[in-house]
Design an enzyme around this catalytic site. Structure first.
Site, PDB file in Angstrom:
ATOM      1  N   GLU A 287       0.827  -1.212   0.000  1.00  0.00           N
ATOM      2  CA  GLU A 287       0.000   0.000   0.000  1.00  0.00           C
ATOM      3  C   GLU A 287       0.858   1.258   0.000  1.00  0.00           C
ATOM      4  O   GLU A 287       0.426   2.312  -0.440  1.00  0.00           O
ATOM      5  CB  GLU A 287      -0.942   0.013   1.213  1.00  0.00           C
ATOM      6  CG  GLU A 287      -2.185  -0.814   0.990  1.00  0.00           C
ATOM      7  CD  GLU A 287      -3.261  -0.620   2.052  1.00  0.00           C
ATOM      8  OE1 GLU A 287      -3.093   0.197   2.961  1.00  0.00           O
ATOM      9  OE2 GLU A 287      -4.290  -1.311   1.942  1.00  0.00           O
ATOM     10  N   HIS A 308       8.266 -26.309  -2.015  1.00  0.00           N
ATOM     11  CA  HIS A 308       7.641 -27.415  -2.739  1.00  0.00           C
ATOM     12  C   HIS A 308       6.433 -26.955  -3.555  1.00  0.00           C
ATOM     13  O   HIS A 308       5.664 -27.771  -4.050  1.00  0.00           O
ATOM     14  CB  HIS A 308       7.263 -28.525  -1.748  1.00  0.00           C
ATOM     15  CG  HIS A 308       8.477 -29.100  -1.090  1.00  0.00           C
ATOM     16  ND1 HIS A 308       9.044 -30.295  -1.480  1.00  0.00           N
ATOM     17  CD2 HIS A 308       9.274 -28.603  -0.112  1.00  0.00           C
ATOM     18  CE1 HIS A 308      10.129 -30.520  -0.741  1.00  0.00           C
ATOM     19  NE2 HIS A 308      10.289 -29.499   0.090  1.00  0.00           N
ATOM     20  N   LYS A 422     -14.200  -0.033  -3.446  1.00  0.00           N
ATOM     21  CA  LYS A 422     -15.290   0.314  -2.527  1.00  0.00           C
ATOM     22  C   LYS A 422     -16.373   1.074  -3.275  1.00  0.00           C
ATOM     23  O   LYS A 422     -17.557   0.820  -3.115  1.00  0.00           O
ATOM     24  CB  LYS A 422     -14.767   1.195  -1.381  1.00  0.00           C
ATOM     25  CG  LYS A 422     -13.816   0.494  -0.438  1.00  0.00           C
ATOM     26  CD  LYS A 422     -13.476   1.432   0.715  1.00  0.00           C
ATOM     27  CE  LYS A 422     -12.312   0.918   1.519  1.00  0.00           C
ATOM     28  NZ  LYS A 422     -11.773   1.909   2.440  1.00  0.00           N
TER      29      LYS A 422
HETATM   30  O1  PA5 Z   1      -3.224   1.064   5.972  1.00  0.00           O
HETATM   31  C1  PA5 Z   1      -4.366   1.480   5.866  1.00  0.00           C
HETATM   32  O2  PA5 Z   1      -4.675   2.667   6.099  1.00  0.00           O
HETATM   33  C2  PA5 Z   1      -5.500   0.567   5.495  1.00  0.00           C
HETATM   34  O3  PA5 Z   1      -5.076  -0.702   5.118  1.00  0.00           O
HETATM   35  C3  PA5 Z   1      -6.464   0.421   6.651  1.00  0.00           C
HETATM   36  O4  PA5 Z   1      -5.790  -0.086   7.764  1.00  0.00           O
HETATM   37  C4  PA5 Z   1      -7.645  -0.477   6.311  1.00  0.00           C
HETATM   38  O5  PA5 Z   1      -8.238  -0.079   5.119  1.00  0.00           O
HETATM   39  C5  PA5 Z   1      -8.679  -0.440   7.439  1.00  0.00           C
HETATM   40  O6  PA5 Z   1      -9.114   0.870   7.632  1.00  0.00           O
HETATM   41  P1  PA5 Z   1      -9.880   1.317   8.928  1.00  0.00           P
HETATM   42  O7  PA5 Z   1      -8.981   1.132  10.094  1.00  0.00           O
HETATM   43  O8  PA5 Z   1     -10.207   2.748   8.696  1.00  0.00           O
HETATM   44  O9  PA5 Z   1     -11.104   0.453   9.038  1.00  0.00           O
END
Ligand code: PA5
Length: 433
Positions: A287, A308, A422
């Protein structure tokens, strides 16, 4: 304290190539640390040394209550809101934590929901809970993420039906933003015990906040020691000189390999307990760096298991992979190969050898084969798997990720691409606002 050790000898990267990045790294180090416009969410950089005892004690007190009240502890969260906790808990408890008898484990069984929308996954957990006592920790920084919100609605109802509204309130623990989000509003209305996720710490950098620390403490793990390890790393890696900073060296080495068309990195372990470290690391780097049509694709493997299944491709497939091994030098226990008169399995040549020794030789042999096959290997070693080394390792990866993404020229703290699915899903489901 034993250090995290970085070894680049299997990468064919010369020191001089690394040092060419010296000036750029110094500049980026300053940028991260000074955060002059105050807009970068870099609270995690100084968190280990600034987290206060009051908060740590509150988390520990709360975890004691949860342990007393529950046989099953449910962690509701997705992405950065559960991967870190799961990674730490899996790494520092028995491989069979949930399967152990209650009196041996002494802490609740832990299950994770809100990280998918599978009806079977949730129904199976409800069935498993049966008549047993439960507490829930719902974790969401935004407080609006669909997956955990759905699970929380279901488990909140389950708790209210099981215990009544007032008792359910005592069994629900919320970790969320200090001001915004539906979860914050709900927590205030209902009076749930709430922990705050600092505004300047994004989800995937939040494992050392209550996001990770509360579930970790419930699992009986010493959170003070984790913070101690992270603190040690914060001080150690606060050196802007690439010559002495292994954390930045790792960030630079990744970028050099990327320049050499190695655009897939595989985080490898030889301890199955580290599987979720791989999952957490994948999210952290994926990310943070995968944007603007750039970025190393992060993948992970558990060796020797995956030798494996993935071994063939790594050895002889496309030459665009490099591996980063998290090497735990000493196991916490060991077993020895005993002689067998018949020797039908032909293993007598290993008599008196320890499994840790055989595992280490498997690693050495694999490194040799993969490096000869054109797959560079970065080695990151810790002496033992414990709270302190894990705290260090977490900080090491967080900081190297921020530095690596900065060298790559992307913003390592946003994730605009996550919103796309989303939006489509909401449209298909007919969400209005
Ligand atoms: O790193 C990030 O910001 C995301 O992966 C969030 O952790 C994930 O989308 C969950 O978001 P939230 O804590 O707002 O539910």
């Amino acid at each position: 304290m034993n250090n995290v050790k970085l070894d680049l000898q299997y990468t064919q990267i010369e020191d001089s190539e690394i040092l060419k990045y010296g000036k750029q790294v110094k500049k980026l180090h300053d940028k991260l640390h000074k955060n002059t416009n105050g807009k970068m969410p870099v609270g995690w950089l100084t968190l280990p040394c600034s987290i206060n005892d009051e908060l740590l004690n509150d988390i520990k007190d709360c975890s004691e209550k949860i342990k007393k009240m529950s046989e099953i502890f449910i962690v509701i969260g997705i992405g950065g809101s559960y991967l870190g906790a799961r990674a730490v808990i899996d790494s520092l408890t028995s491989n069979y934590y949930n399967e152990l008898a209650g009196e041996t484990r002494k802490t609740p069984q832990i299950f994770y929901v809100g990280n998918n929308i599978s009806p079977d996954y949730i129904s199976d957990l409800i069935e498993l809970i049966g008549t047993r006592d439960v507490c829930v920790n719902v974790i969401s920084k935004s407080g609006t993420t669909t997956e955990p919100a759905i699970s929380f609605r279901i488990f909140r109802e389950l708790l209210e039906n099981k215990y009544g509204i007032e008792e359910a309130k005592k069994r629900i623990f919320v970790t969320t933003d200090s001001k915004k989000g539906a979860l914050k509003i709900l927590a205030e209305q209902q009076g749930y015990k709430t922990f705050i996720i600092p505004e300047d710490i994004g989800g995937r950098y939040s494992v050392l906040t209550p996001v990770g620390l509360l579930p970790v403490a419930v699992a009986g793990i010493n959170i003070d020691k984790i913070i101690e390890g992270a603190r040690f790393a914060q001080e150690k890696y606060n050196d802007d000189s690439l010559k002495y900073n292994d954390c930045y060296k790792y960030a630079v080495a990744r970028n050099i390999l990327y320049e050499r068309e190695k655009n897939i990195e595989m985080l490898v372990n030889y301890e199955p307990k580290l599987h979720y470290i791989g999952e957490w690391w994948k999210q952290l780097f994926g990310e943070s760096e995968g944007k603007d049509d750039k970025g190393i694709f992060p993948s992970a493997a558990d060796f020797t298991t995956d030798l494996h299944s993935m071994g063939q491709y790594i050895q002889e497939g496309r030459k665009n992979i490099f591996e980063t091994i998290v090497n735990v030098k000493q196991s916490n226990s060991d077993l020895e190969i005993k002689p067998d008169e018949d020797n039908l399995d032909k293993l007598n040549y290993l008599v008196s050898k320890k499994l840790s020794y055989i595992n280490a030789k498997a690693m050495e042999g694999t490194i040799k084969a993969h490096v000869e096959g054109g797959v560079p290997n970065i080695l990151i070693s810790i002496e033992k798997l414990n709270e302190e080394t894990l705290g260090q390792l977490i900080y090491f990866f967080e900081l190297s990720c921020a530095m690596s993404g900065s060298i790559l020229g992307v913003n390592p703290f946003d994730q605009p691409g996550v919103e796309k699915y989303k939006k489509n899903m909401f449209e298909l489901l007919g969400k209005n606002s």
